[in-house]
Motif scaffolding. Structure first.
Motif, short mmCIF file in Angstrom:
data_model
loop_
_atom_site.label_atom_id
_atom_site.label_comp_id
_atom_site.label_asym_id
_atom_site.label_seq_id
_atom_site.Cartn_x
_atom_site.Cartn_y
_atom_site.Cartn_z
N SER A 1 49.86 42.26 21.03
CA SER A 1 48.45 42.36 20.64
C SER A 1 48.05 43.83 20.56
O SER A 1 47.34 44.23 19.63
CB SER A 1 47.55 41.68 21.66
OG SER A 1 48.03 40.42 21.99
N ASP B 1 46.34 35.28 17.51
CA ASP B 1 46.96 35.56 18.80
C ASP B 1 47.20 34.23 19.52
O ASP B 1 46.43 33.29 19.34
CB ASP B 1 46.03 36.47 19.62
CG ASP B 1 46.82 37.31 20.61
OD1 ASP B 1 47.99 36.97 20.88
OD2 ASP B 1 46.27 38.30 21.11
N ARG C 1 50.70 44.00 32.35
CA ARG C 1 49.29 43.74 32.67
C ARG C 1 49.11 43.64 34.18
O ARG C 1 48.20 44.23 34.76
CB ARG C 1 48.88 42.44 32.00
CG ARG C 1 47.41 42.32 31.73
CD ARG C 1 47.08 41.04 30.99
NE ARG C 1 47.32 41.12 29.57
CZ ARG C 1 48.19 40.34 28.92
NH1 ARG C 1 48.89 39.46 29.58
NH2 ARG C 1 48.35 40.45 27.63
MG LIG Z 1 48.66 39.20 23.50
#
Ligand SMILES: [Mg+2]
Ligand SMILES: Nc1ncnc2c1ncn2[C@@H]1O[C@H](COP(=O)(O)OP(=O)(O)O)[C@@H](O)[C@H]1O
Length: 446
Positions: free
Chosen positions: A58, A134, A232
């Motif tokens: 993304s 997405d 993340r």
């Molecule tokens: Mg993503």
């Protein structure tokens, strides 16, 4: 600075800014940009980008579209409960906020195509428009014609439009079995440890030197890399623990150069954070509060239920654990009484044996075989669940988490036995989260 991402048709400064935004993903960004081509050219109808979680799919796609100011719509398929929402968001992005009012209620792909063509005739594209979908794996659960339709949207609407799918799933598992126009495939590999270091270091705090932050990140990766490679999650852990790392500096007990002392200070804290890295489902603030509460409590022996609040298990795992607890603490002969809906008459005297004065809870958990666990599980869990591999893998996860222990020898593969390894207050807390009154089912509390 030379731009590592190169493509004719775009301003040099823009490409430099883009390069700056996608460290360690320059190759993927260049490839993608080459596939997109120059702004005015038609590009391939659909591009399929896949790779594990947090591999920057993304991030790279959005950076390119934003930095180069290309007309685009970014739609998260998780948020789209119906295809209609997907169409609406796309039309808003391309033709303005009024556009979706033309769509009929619960619109189909053909409605979308019709409206798109109509609007496109009024405002034709002077450069390629991009639709980014997405979490595209969700499309497979929507109408069967949606995915094949989107893959050849360029042809259907007769416009310079390209659809980019982002997903964690490989194309072979994605392809509709009715066949479709094949997209171009682009893979994003996982970040290596060195790459993670390079990306994480960029978040350094302006009040401290980049070097200090660098050594913090390498300590962090040293502890967590073996269990967690999700960028993340690592970013989150770094943000969470950096202030703790700096505490001795704030108190001026340690100098920035004494990394060893800083390491000794932060290490136990990181180990604690490690225990909850995947179980935690709370925000960082809540987590810090809990840490604080637990530290306060550690002095005394008081162990409140909230101490377990950070353990978050999947729904069926909770019932498996409850069933295991019941199997460990109830005598097997009482199962009929508790778990059979129509158990007929069972003599009370038979059921409550006088001589069993000692509480089962004082004796500790008893081992039980797998079939007894499953029998109790299917009786306490209300909905019908098929005995799938997932149930068995959840049992082994409970063993890994040390909430269940496997007893007996490794070679007794046919008849494994388990014991439940959690305390009463823990299981009560778990039961409460699924509204199950466990005390009613415990022989000791009858
Ligand atoms: Mg993503
Ligand atoms: N190369 C990178 N540089 C800086 N941040 C990145 C990079 N790759 C990913 N991130 C960040 O990591 C997080 C996860 O990345 P994301 O692109 O959402 O992963 P994916 O879409 O592959 O699951 C996001 O917060 C993103 O901003």
């Amino acid at each position: 600075m030379p731009a590592l991402v190169e493509q004719p048709g775009y301003a040099h400064e823009r490409l430099c800014a883009l390069t700056e935004r996608v460290p360690c993903r320059e190759t993927q960004a260049s490839t993608l940009l080459a596939l997109l081509g120059e702004p005015g050219h038609y590009s391939y109808p659909s591009i399929f980008i896949y790779g594990h979680r947090a591999s920057g799919k993304s991030h790279v796609t959005e950076s390119i579209l934003q930095e180069l100011e290309l007309p685009h719509a970014i739609v998260s398929c998780v948020e789209c409960v119906s295809a209609g929402l997907l169409f609406e968001q796309t039309l808003v992005a391309f033709f303005g906020p009024e556009a979706p009012s033309l769509l009929p209620r619960s619109s189909s792909l053909s409605d979308f195509v019709r409206i798109y063509k109509q609007l496109c005739a009024q405002t034709p594209a002077c450069q390629t428009r991009y639709i980014v979908l997405d979490r595209a794996e969700r499309l497979r659960d929507m109408e069967a014609n949606l995915l094949p339709g989107l893959l050849r949207l360029q042809e259907l609407v007769d416009d310079n439009v390209t659809v980019i799918l982002l997903t964690e799933i490989v194309w072979d598992k994605f392809r509709p079995n009715t066949g479709c126009l094949e997209p171009l495939l682009l893979h994003f590999p996982d970040y290596s440890k060195a790459e993670l270091q390079e990306i994480l270091v960029r978040d350094y705090h302006p009040a401290y030197s980049p070097d200090l932050y660098g050594s913090f990140v390498s300590i962090l990766l040293g502890v967590f890399y073996s269990v967690c490679r999700d960028l993340r999650e690592l970013k989150h852990l770094a943000a969470l623990n950096f202030s703790k790392f700096c505490e001795p500096l704030e108190r001026e007990e340690v100098k920035e150069s004494e990394t060893h002392k800083l390491w000794r200070n932060i290490e136990p804290h990181l180990k604690k954070a490690m225990q909850t890295v995947y179980l935690r489902e709370v925000s960082s603030v809540q987590w810090e509060q809990q840490q604080q509460q637990m530290e306060d409590r550690e002095a005394g022996t008081l162990k409140g239920l909230s101490a377990y609040a950070h353990v978050e298990l999947p729904y069926y795992s909770k019932f498996l654990l409850i069933a295991a607890y019941l199997a460990s603490f109830n005598p097997a002969r009482t199962d009929r009484r508790f778990f059979l809906k129509h158990h007929g008459k069972i003599k009370k005297t038979n059921f409550l044996k006088k001589h069993e004065k000692t509480s089962n809870h004082l004796l500790g958990p008893k081992p039980f075989p797998l079939d007894r666990l499953l029998a109790i599980f299917y009786s306490v869990v209300d909905s019908r669940v098929a005995p799938t591999a997932s149930i068995f893998s959840q049992i082994s996860s409970l063993v890994t988490l040390q909430l269940l222990t496997q007893v007996g020898h490794d070679d007794q593969l046919d008849a494994p036995k388990y014991k439940c390894a959690v305390a009463l207050d823990f299981i009560q807390a778990v039961s409460r989260t699924v509204s199950f009154d466990i005390v009613k089912y415990l022989y000791d509390f009858l």
